[in-house]
Write an enzyme that holds these catalytic residues in place. Structure first.
Site, PDB file in Angstrom:
ATOM      1  N   GLY A 211       0.817  -1.215   0.000  1.00 20.27           N
ATOM      2  CA  GLY A 211       0.000   0.000   0.000  1.00 20.27           C
ATOM      3  C   GLY A 211       0.847   1.258   0.000  1.00 20.27           C
TER       4      GLY A 211
ATOM      5  N   GLY B 290       0.761  -5.367   1.247  1.00 18.89           N
ATOM      6  CA  GLY B 290      -0.533  -5.530   0.588  1.00 18.89           C
ATOM      7  C   GLY B 290      -0.512  -6.506  -0.565  1.00 18.89           C
TER       8      GLY B 290
ATOM      9  N   GLU C 293       6.969  -4.518   7.745  1.00 18.87           N
ATOM     10  CA  GLU C 293       6.320  -3.389   8.421  1.00 18.87           C
ATOM     11  C   GLU C 293       6.959  -2.966   9.741  1.00 18.87           C
ATOM     12  OE1 GLU C 293       3.488  -5.025   5.486  1.00 18.87           O
ATOM     13  OE2 GLU C 293       4.767  -5.900   7.021  1.00 18.87           O
TER      14      GLU C 293
ATOM     15  N   ASP D 279      -0.091  -6.522   8.378  1.00 16.23           N
ATOM     16  CA  ASP D 279      -1.557  -6.501   8.408  1.00 16.23           C
ATOM     17  C   ASP D 279      -2.097  -7.328   7.248  1.00 16.23           C
ATOM     18  OD1 ASP D 279      -0.698  -4.604   6.490  1.00 16.23           O
ATOM     19  OD2 ASP D 279      -2.495  -3.380   6.768  1.00 16.23           O
TER      20      ASP D 279
END
Length: 301
Positions: free
Chosen positions: A34, A83, A106, A114
């Site tokens: 992302g 992502g 991350e 995530d």
């Protein structure tokens, strides 16, 4: 992009399709993740609702792919991070070439893995998921196949045949079609040589114990891995450890909901703003974390 993906998947759900193929037109990457810089800009401008809308939409797409009525095939020829795993790993078929690189980096930018990572990482063999989630370690095609992030391998020169083969598959299963272009990765897995240490160190019951086991080991791998862990945001490591530990008992929907709640807090944190600055904005690779690790009290800051 995630809004458009959601719209297209909703439209295609009603069609009679042989399969849905997720591919990239970029020679370097399947999906590098992302736009985290935009999320940081939202934080600095207090546009929190925009970030929440992005994550909520992205996570709905992840959940949709996991329960899609048509076979979903991700063709991963290049970088697949963050992502990108959300667009691939939740589907039943993930084809990799030798150019494939998987990572969830991350914790190095003050965030946490995530897109449902708290669901799929704990379900990888042994303590591999905790290792990948905390360190952001990159794995290639052989490693991805070994641990289950990928399901099939294809040489790059044959991967281009996959769309047409799927289109004309008739009564054959998707697995049969993908086996037509199968082969073996050029490079062997490097994880296998360290599986014992990974499972021992990252299977510990706490972050402090993970660090303690790494520090107690005399191997170059353990020394380098401890140095990697110590470069990450202490707060991100704590959030990641908690999400992955709890994720083993949660459904995908529950994991995505927990990640959305965590994201509301983490994206407003000083570590997130600083981590993204250091890695993606100024690119000096020298974040100054607001949180700190203390062996007796865990993480503070």
């Amino acid at each position: 992009m995630v809004r458009r993906l959601e719209e297209v998947l909703a439209e295609w759900r009603k069609r009679d399709l042989t399969a849905v193929l997720i591919d990239s037109t970029d020679a370097r990457a399947f999906c590098a993740g992302g736009d985290i810089r935009a999320i940081r800009e939202n934080t600095l401008a207090a546009r929190y609702a925009e970030s929440e809308e992005f994550f909520a939409t992205e996570y709905r797409v992840n959940a949709t792919l996991a329960a899609y009525p048509h076979p979903v095939v991700a063709l991963i020829d290049g970088v697949c991070m963050g992502g990108g795993l959300g667009l691939s790993v939740h589907g039943p078929f993930r084809v990799v070439t030798d150019a494939a690189v998987f990572a969830m980096p991350e914790t190095g930018i003050g965030f946490f893995p995530d897109i449902g990572a708290s669901h799929f990482l704990p379900r990888l063999p042994g303590a591999i998921g905790m290792y990948l989630g905390l360190t952001g370690h990159r794995v290639g095609a052989a490693e991805a196949l070994e641990v289950g992030l990928a399901t099939h391998y294809s040489p790059a020169e044959k991967a281009g045949q996959i769309p047409e083969l799927l289109r004309e598959r008739g009564e054959r299963s998707v697995d049969e079609v993908l086996r037509q272009v199968a082969g073996a990765p050029d490079r062997p897995s490097e994880l296998a040589a360290h599986r014992g240490e990974i499972d021992h160190c990252f299977g510990a019951a706490s972050l402090a114990e993970i660090r303690g086991r790494l520090a107690a080991s005399a191997t170059p791998w353990a020394r380098d891995t401890l140095a990697t862990v110590d470069r990450m945001s202490p707060a991100s490591l704590a959030v990641t450890f908690d999400l992955l530990t709890r994720g083993r008992e949660r459904s995908l929907a529950e994991c995505l909901d927990a990640e959305l709640r965590a994201g509301r807090v983490v994206t407003r944190s000083a570590d997130f703003v600083e981590g993204v600055r250091a890695v993606l904005v100024d690119k000096d690779k020298s974040p100054r974390w607001a949180s700190e690790y203390t062996s007796d009290k865990g993480v503070r800051g």
